[in-house]
Design a protein around this motif. Structure first.
Motif, PDB file in Angstrom:
ATOM      1  N   SER A   1      16.156 -46.186 -90.278  1.00  0.00           N
ATOM      2  CA  SER A   1      16.502 -44.864 -89.989  1.00  0.00           C
ATOM      3  C   SER A   1      16.577 -44.305 -88.716  1.00  0.00           C
ATOM      4  CB  SER A   1      15.671 -43.904 -90.892  1.00  0.00           C
ATOM      5  OG  SER A   1      14.433 -44.064 -90.780  1.00  0.00           O
ATOM      6  N   GLU A   2      15.867 -45.217 -87.879  1.00  0.00           N
ATOM      7  CA  GLU A   2      15.985 -44.568 -86.453  1.00  0.00           C
ATOM      8  C   GLU A   2      16.516 -45.973 -85.491  1.00  0.00           C
ATOM      9  OE1 GLU A   2      14.961 -41.681 -85.677  1.00  0.00           O
ATOM     10  OE2 GLU A   2      14.428 -41.135 -87.518  1.00  0.00           O
ATOM     11  N   ASN A   3      16.973 -45.049 -84.346  1.00  0.00           N
ATOM     12  CA  ASN A   3      17.528 -46.198 -83.216  1.00  0.00           C
ATOM     13  C   ASN A   3      16.147 -46.566 -82.559  1.00  0.00           C
ATOM     14  OD1 ASN A   3      18.734 -47.684 -81.447  1.00  0.00           O
ATOM     15  ND2 ASN A   3      19.758 -46.058 -80.398  1.00  0.00           N
TER      16      ASN A   3
ATOM     17  N   LYS B   1      12.560 -45.007 -92.170  1.00  0.00           N
ATOM     18  CA  LYS B   1      13.004 -45.566 -93.449  1.00  0.00           C
ATOM     19  C   LYS B   1      13.668 -46.604 -93.493  1.00  0.00           C
ATOM     20  CE  LYS B   1      13.217 -40.657 -95.574  1.00  0.00           C
ATOM     21  NZ  LYS B   1      13.903 -39.728 -96.108  1.00  0.00           N
ATOM     22  N   ILE B   2      13.618 -47.736 -94.517  1.00  0.00           N
ATOM     23  CA  ILE B   2      14.527 -48.848 -94.368  1.00  0.00           C
ATOM     24  C   ILE B   2      15.682 -48.680 -95.226  1.00  0.00           C
ATOM     25  CG2 ILE B   2      14.339 -51.326 -95.137  1.00  0.00           C
ATOM     26  CD1 ILE B   2      11.233 -51.390 -94.797  1.00  0.00           C
TER      27      ILE B   2
ATOM     28  N   GLY C   1      22.383 -49.572 -82.493  1.00  0.00           N
ATOM     29  CA  GLY C   1      21.706 -48.149 -83.170  1.00  0.00           C
ATOM     30  C   GLY C   1      20.555 -48.554 -84.186  1.00  0.00           C
ATOM     31  N   ARG C   2      20.973 -48.254 -85.340  1.00  0.00           N
ATOM     32  CA  ARG C   2      19.986 -48.419 -86.260  1.00  0.00           C
ATOM     33  C   ARG C   2      20.233 -49.877 -86.961  1.00  0.00           C
ATOM     34  NH1 ARG C   2      20.976 -42.986 -89.881  1.00  0.00           N
ATOM     35  NH2 ARG C   2      22.932 -44.104 -90.070  1.00  0.00           N
ATOM     36  N   ILE C   3      21.082 -50.542 -86.597  1.00  0.00           N
ATOM     37  CA  ILE C   3      21.224 -51.915 -87.208  1.00  0.00           C
ATOM     38  C   ILE C   3      20.594 -53.048 -86.306  1.00  0.00           C
ATOM     39  CG2 ILE C   3      22.984 -53.396 -87.996  1.00  0.00           C
ATOM     40  CD1 ILE C   3      24.945 -51.079 -88.674  1.00  0.00           C
TER      41      ILE C   3
ATOM     42  N   TYR D   1       8.350 -36.223 -79.737  1.00  0.00           N
ATOM     43  CA  TYR D   1       8.758 -37.542 -80.522  1.00  0.00           C
ATOM     44  C   TYR D   1       9.318 -38.455 -79.451  1.00  0.00           C
ATOM     45  CZ  TYR D   1       7.615 -34.778 -84.881  1.00  0.00           C
ATOM     46  OH  TYR D   1       7.003 -34.463 -85.994  1.00  0.00           O
ATOM     47  N   CYS D   2       9.039 -39.819 -80.086  1.00  0.00           N
ATOM     48  CA  CYS D   2       9.693 -40.893 -79.364  1.00  0.00           C
ATOM     49  C   CYS D   2      11.085 -40.655 -79.166  1.00  0.00           C
ATOM     50  CB  CYS D   2       9.196 -42.052 -79.933  1.00  0.00           C
ATOM     51  SG  CYS D   2       7.452 -42.644 -79.548  1.00  0.00           S
ATOM     52  N   GLY D   3      11.682 -41.200 -78.007  1.00  0.00           N
ATOM     53  CA  GLY D   3      13.408 -41.071 -77.907  1.00  0.00           C
ATOM     54  C   GLY D   3      13.573 -39.730 -77.424  1.00  0.00           C
TER      55      GLY D   3
END
Length: 1182
Positions: free
Chosen positions: A487-489, A464-465, A513-515, A384-386
């Motif tokens: 939901s993801e970085n 996910k949002i 991060g995810r923000i 998976y990516c990352g």
């Protein structure tokens, strides 16, 4: 060269990908370039040692067109990251593309220039470092343009007629000062038909064509296209030395990798030495081969054959002698000398040579490592990516040279690469941290003896949002804060109204991060719009609307402090007032509570989204006043007052008055205009013209601030008029009425050279010269004034104007002292007076007499009989002297010689001169008891009489000797020569035989034999030939029979002569400070000795005097004389036969005034009187 050291760390960071082939712009030129490169590779030294881990790959030349791999995974990762983040400079990046063989493709990059002061620098690369700027030509074109409206730079790279070897990874870099941005992209070139050939590394390294269009281009893209693991087949023994010798320089690196050459540079140097032609050796019957090769751990045999077995043989390795050991074994077989090297290692790879006597032969040994094979193959992997991804394989040897490839392009480790290569003995691991979707590709590993490949698939995780974006309403200047959470970085892109957002000082983008956050510190109207955040690699978007509101505001920054607007009468006023407000406010203009509507009137209002405009088509004075503007919208209101002032050019001034007039100037005055046009008067322009002309000329180009002016440079005597223009800030008024005509006139300059001519007991006679400048008004006459010493009352001596420059003041008391001045008078008035410098004593002064003999009369004055004699001899003395003339000591017969006397000179006049008038004339000038005398020698000359007797002295052969007696009367002048003529008795025609003959005897030659001749002689002086000639009484017969010639006996001529002056000294005037010379000429034999004397004292070794004598001319030079040098100078000539002297007087006059007056023709007696007067008045200056 030193071998690469082993790695101390197992993990190595990867730099940028390896260089990829560049398109071949011009095949023919590339073919020539390949030949040149091969030649250069032979003659130049190879590159320096390579760093660990790089292998021989660093030897690849910049102009090479091949590479083992052209698309490393690191470049794919960098490209993916660059596309997923905000770019520093790029607005649009080149995108990956594909093209068929023979077609064209264009890559475009765009850079925004709104924050750039100059054009950025852009570079296009293929692979890691191949700069494509040097390849531009037939198959590659680079282009750049700039759009001024959008301020956008557009850079294009066009590939024309693509070929298979053009495929690979490309990079575009843009630089501006400290900013840098880059992006990578791929080019795929598809074939229409064709199959993948079997992998053969040596055939792959051959050139693609011989003599074709694409000759000189290399293609290795087929090396790694197959996915199956295939072990390289056994090959027959290959001579590496022969392979390098015959290979193109561009193939050296591939051969080094295939055959395990670690010191390629050293081998190329050794190969270059091997190519030298060996001379025939007298010591060796058979020498070593140029090169040997052996596998690592094998045994090699070196053998030479000597011509003389008694010679001593020594073996050397790299200059060090080899001693026998278990490793090195020596054998002797007759004349053959052999050396074995057991268990060869990489340290044995070097130069060897053997010496025999004074000669030696050398060879090179290459130790080849065994091929490295892949013992554990790569395996296909999913991630998976990352996530962190590791691809692992094992090879047959520890720390072997292994190359990794991504989609056929080599992966080069480096600090900036996302790929890391870890080595653990035989195990080799490729590590990808935080894999992205772009990392999904086919990865392969290649060794010198095999290869392996595997696929890596990278997929996205479900997203996910957690926190969506929300709509916001913000006041102008407040902060805009947009925040979301997923939901993801993952990184993402922010857009506004569909356009990418560039981060700057005004706008900050934060990702933690995810923000994800978007913060705008001070909101402006332009920040209003639809904002969208899109995570990378996902199709999901998070939208939000931002609305910015602002109350109305009137911007009056462009006006004065009191909001005053000045407009010129008759012009159009368009007053544009910037306004702000959100939503746009409505503007209302009014004046004196009367609204100004929008329409087509002369005064109207116009509304625009960002401004409101007041228009006055033709401004009038009544339009001046206060205008009111009112803005209103839902957020509030704004008011402002603006003062409008209408100004005009001033009225013309009244006619000026001319108050004073000079020779070329006048003074004029005027009054300011009644109306200044609403703006202060800045100054005035003045013009003038001749009365009879219509052309006005401006007199000042800088404004005159005053109301008076002085025009200059006018022509005297010409009528002029003047006029005025008034100037204010608006412009220039109409001209004033011209002034009354006036004529510039000026008085003359003062008279010059005012001197005393004579003084008696009751009168003073003054004389002067006219003014230097008279002017157009002319000269009407003079006024002579005097005053007594001690008083200031000037008395006019002449009641009426006099036009003469001499006047006698009468009725003066004896012994009185008076001052005198004279004025010149014309229509403009009297000039400045000319004063006599000192008071004049009214008493007759006795002046000693002095005779001024002219220079030409200081020598003998010679005239011919019948000519007129008119001699003027100036003299001076007061009172009027008595003159007495005598000739040769006797009184002059006034019936024959006329004497005329005046107050300053005397004249001798003889109407028709005769010889009896010759003689010495003595002049005596007497004033009371003082007497001055002078003498003049006059010589009246005439033609001489003929010689007294001419006789024939002898006749012999064709010659006749003549002699004659000089004439009794020489005409009162020395005989200068004789003229001899002959005549045949038969014809009696006279022919001149000799002219200007000085002796009284001559020989006539070249007479005709048998003829009979008569001869005659003329005498000659300065007046010419005598009127008659004396002829021989008897004739001379030239007999045919020869006669014996008897040479005449001549007595020696006596050339001795007493000294005699042929040119006397002359009385001379000299000017103080200017060199003076005294000249005379002397004759004598023996040469006389010359002595100069001053006042009877010999001049010896005085540096102020220089004496010259050349050809009898004697010169005395007096350097810069002073009045002290005046006196009587004497020149004395002495030889054995006698002595003679001659004298002259030298007078030195003072300074430049005397010289100037003398050049102006003033008589010397007047100059003397004038200088004495000056000396008495200013004794300190003289």
């Amino acid at each position: 060269m030193p071998e690469p050291t082993k790695k101390e760390e197992n993990e190595v960071s990867a730099p940028a990908p390896a260089p990829a082939p560049a398109p071949a712009p011009e095949p023919n030129k590339e073919k020539e370039a390949g030949t040149t490169r091969a030649k250069d590779e032979e003659e130049a030294s190879p590159p320096s040692a390579l760093p660990p881990g790089m292998g021989s790959r660093a030897l690849e030349r910049k102009d090479s067109e091949w590479s083992l791999g052209e698309s490393p995974a690191a470049e794919e990762q960098d490209k993916q990251n660059a596309n997923s983040q905000l770019s520093t400079l790029f607005v649009e990046k080149p995108q990956t593309g594909s093209v068929k063989v023979g077609e064209n493709i264009t890559f475009i990059a765009k850079v925004k220039a709104e924050d750039l002061l100059r054009k950025p620098t852009i570079k296009w690369f293929k692979g890691k470092w191949m700069d494509l700027a040097s390849k531009a030509g037939k198959h590659l074109q680079l282009k750049e343009t700039f759009e001024r409206q959008t301020r956008m730079y557009t850079f294009e790279m066009q590939i024309i007629k693509a070929k298979e070897n053009y495929a690979g990874n490309y990079r575009c870099e843009v630089t501006y000062k400290d900013k840098f941005d880059s992006c990578t992209f791929d080019l795929e070139v598809h074939e229409s038909t064709g199959t993948t050939p079997n992998i053969d590394i040596r055939s792959a390294f051959k050139r693609s064509g011989d003599g074709q269009d694409d000759a000189g281009e290399l293609d290795f893209s087929g090396l790694l296209k197959r996915r199956e693991v295939k072990q390289q087949e056994e090959e027959p023994e290959v001579d590496v030395w022969e392979l390098l010798r015959n290979a193109n320089p561009s193939e050296y690196e591939k051969i080094a990798f295939q055959y395990g050459i670690t010191d390629l540079r050293g081998m190329l140097k050794r190969l270059k030495r091997m190519r030298r032609v060996e001379k025939k050796s007298a010591a060796f019957a058979k020498i070593l081969d140029p090169a040997y090769q052996v596998d690592k751990g094998g045994r090699v045999r070196f053998a030479v054959e000597l011509a003389d077995p008694k010679l001593e043989v020594k073996w050397y390795k790299n200059g060090q002698e080899i001693r026998p050991s278990t490793k090195y074994i020596f054998e002797h077989k007759g004349c053959e000398r052999i050396m074995f090297i057991n268990n060869c290692g990489l340290t044995d790879d070097s130069e060897y040579y053997v010496t025999a006597g004074d000669e030696k032969c050398s060879t090179e040994l290459f130790v080849r490592e065994p091929p490295v094979i892949v013992t554990k193959q790569l395996e296909d992997t999913n991630a998976y990516c990352g996530e962190r991804v590791q691809l692992e394989c094992e090879v047959s040897e520890d720390d072997a040279n292994v190359k990794w490839f991504k989609n056929g392009e080599e992966i080069i480790p480096g600090p900036k690469s996302k790929y890391r290569i870890k080595i653990e003995g035989k195990k080799h691991i490729l590590i990808i941290d935080e894999a992205t979707k772009a990392d999904g590709a086919e990865y392969s590993v290649m060794t010198t003896g095999g290869q392996s490949s595997a696929k890596l698939n990278v997929d996205l995780k479900p997203l996910k949002i957690l926190t969506p974006l929300t709509d916001q309403i913000v006041h102008l200047g407040k902060e805009i804060y947009l925040k979301c959470e997923i939901s993801e970085n993952l990184s993402g892109k922010w857009t506004k109204n569909g356009l990418p957002i560039q981060e700057g000082d005004h706008l900050k983008i934060v990702h933690k991060g995810r923000i994800h956050k978007l913060v705008i510190a001070n909101a402006v109207v332009e920040d209003e719009g639809d904002y969208v955040f899109a995570p990378d690699s996902y199709s999901i978007t998070l939208p939000a609307k931002v609305h910015v509101i602002d109350p109305p505001k009137i911007i009056l920054d462009g006006l004065d402090a009191d909001n005053t607007v000045t407009v010129i009468a008759g012009s159009k006023l368009r007053l544009e007032i910037p306004i702000t407000g959100e939503p746009p406010p409505k503007a209302i203009w009014s004046r004196a509570d009367k609204a100004i509507t929008e329409g087509s009137g002369r005064i109207r209002a116009e509304s625009y989204p960002d401004s409101s405009t007041l228009v006055i088509d033709v401004a009038e004075r009544d339009d001046s006043g206060v205008y009111h503007i009112n803005l209103k919208n839902e957020a509030g209101e704004a008011h402002a007052n603006i003062k409008i002032k209408v100004v005009d050019i001033p009225d013309p001034p009244v006619a000026p008055n001319v108050t004073d007039v000079g020779d070329d100037w006048c003074i004029m005055t005027w009054e300011p205009p009644a109306y200044d046009g609403g703006s202060p008067i800045l100054g005035y322009f003045i013009e003038r013209k001749k009365k009879q002309s219509s052309r006005w000329m401006r007199l000042n180009f800088d404004l005159c601030k005053e109301t008076t002016f002085e025009p200059k440079k006018m022509i005297e005597g010409v009528a002029y008029e003047v006029r005025i223009f008034a100037v204010n800030a608006i412009g220039i008024s109409k001209p004033s009425t011209p002034s009354k005509p006036f004529v510039p006139l000026a008085v003359t300059s003062p008279p010059t050279l005012l001197t005393v001519d004579s003084v008696t007991d009751t009168t003073v006679t003054m004389k002067w010269r006219p003014p230097d400048h008279i002017g157009a008004a002319g000269l009407d006459g003079y006024v002579l004034e005097y005053c007594f010493e001690g008083t200031a009352d000037w008395i006019v001596a002449n009641t009426e104007l006099i036009d003469k420059t001499k006047f006698t003041i009468t009725g003066l008391p004896m012994d009185a002292r008076i001052f005198v001045r004279v004025k010149a008078v014309n229509k403009a008035g009297a000039s400045e007076p000319k004063y006599y410098s000192q008071p004049i004593l009214v008493k007759e002064i006795i002046e000693r007499p002095k005779i001024r003999i002219p220079r030409h009369l200081k020598q003998t004055y010679i005239r011919r009989v019948g000519e007129a004699v008119n001699l003027v001899i100036p003299f001076q003395g007061k009172p009027r002297p008595e003159l007495t003339w005598k000739k040769d000591g006797a009184e002059i017969d006034k019936n024959q010689i006329n004497i005329r006397n005046s107050e300053t000179d005397t004249i001798i006049f003889i109407r028709k001169a005769e010889r009896s008038h010759s003689g010495k004339y003595d002049l005596q000038v007497k004033v009371e008891k003082f007497v001055e005398t002078a003498s003049i020698d006059i010589q009246i000359v005439d033609r001489p009489r003929p010689p007294q007797l001419v006789k024939i002295e002898d006749v012999w052969g064709e010659n006749v000797a003549l002699s004659w007696i000089p004439p009794k009367d020489d005409g009162n002048a020395a005989i200068t020569g004789y003229t001899i003529q002959k005549a045949d008795k038969k014809s009696m025609e006279w022919f001149t035989v000799i002219e200007h003959y000085h002796r009284t005897s001559a020989t006539i030659t070249e007479l005709v034999i048998g003829n009979e001749y008569y001869f005659r002689v003329f005498a000659e002086n300065t007046c010419g030939l005598s009127e008659d000639a004396t002829m021989t009484k008897e004739s001379a017969v030239i007999a045919k029979d020869g006669k014996i010639y008897k040479n005449p006996v001549y007595e020696d001529f006596d050339f001795t002569e007493a000294p005699m002056f042929t040119q006397p000294l002359v009385n001379t005037y000299a000017v103080a400070g200017y060199n003076a010379t005294l000249n005379c000429s002397v004759r004598g034999n023996p040469k006389p000795k010359i002595t100069w004397m001053k006042n009877k004292v010999a001049i010896v070794d005085d540096p102020r005097y220089r004496m010259f004598s050349n050809q009898g001319v004697c010169t005395l030079e007096i350097r810069k004389p002073s009045p002290y040098d005046g006196g009587t100078y004497c020149c004395k000539a002495v030889n054995d036969l006698g002595m003679v002297e001659i004298e002259c007087k030298l007078e030195v006059k003072g300074g430049l005034s005397f010289c100037r007056l003398l050049l102006q023709g003033v008589p010397p007696n007047i100059i003397d009187s004038y200088l004495r007067d000056l000396q008495s008045s200013n004794p300190e200056e003289y």
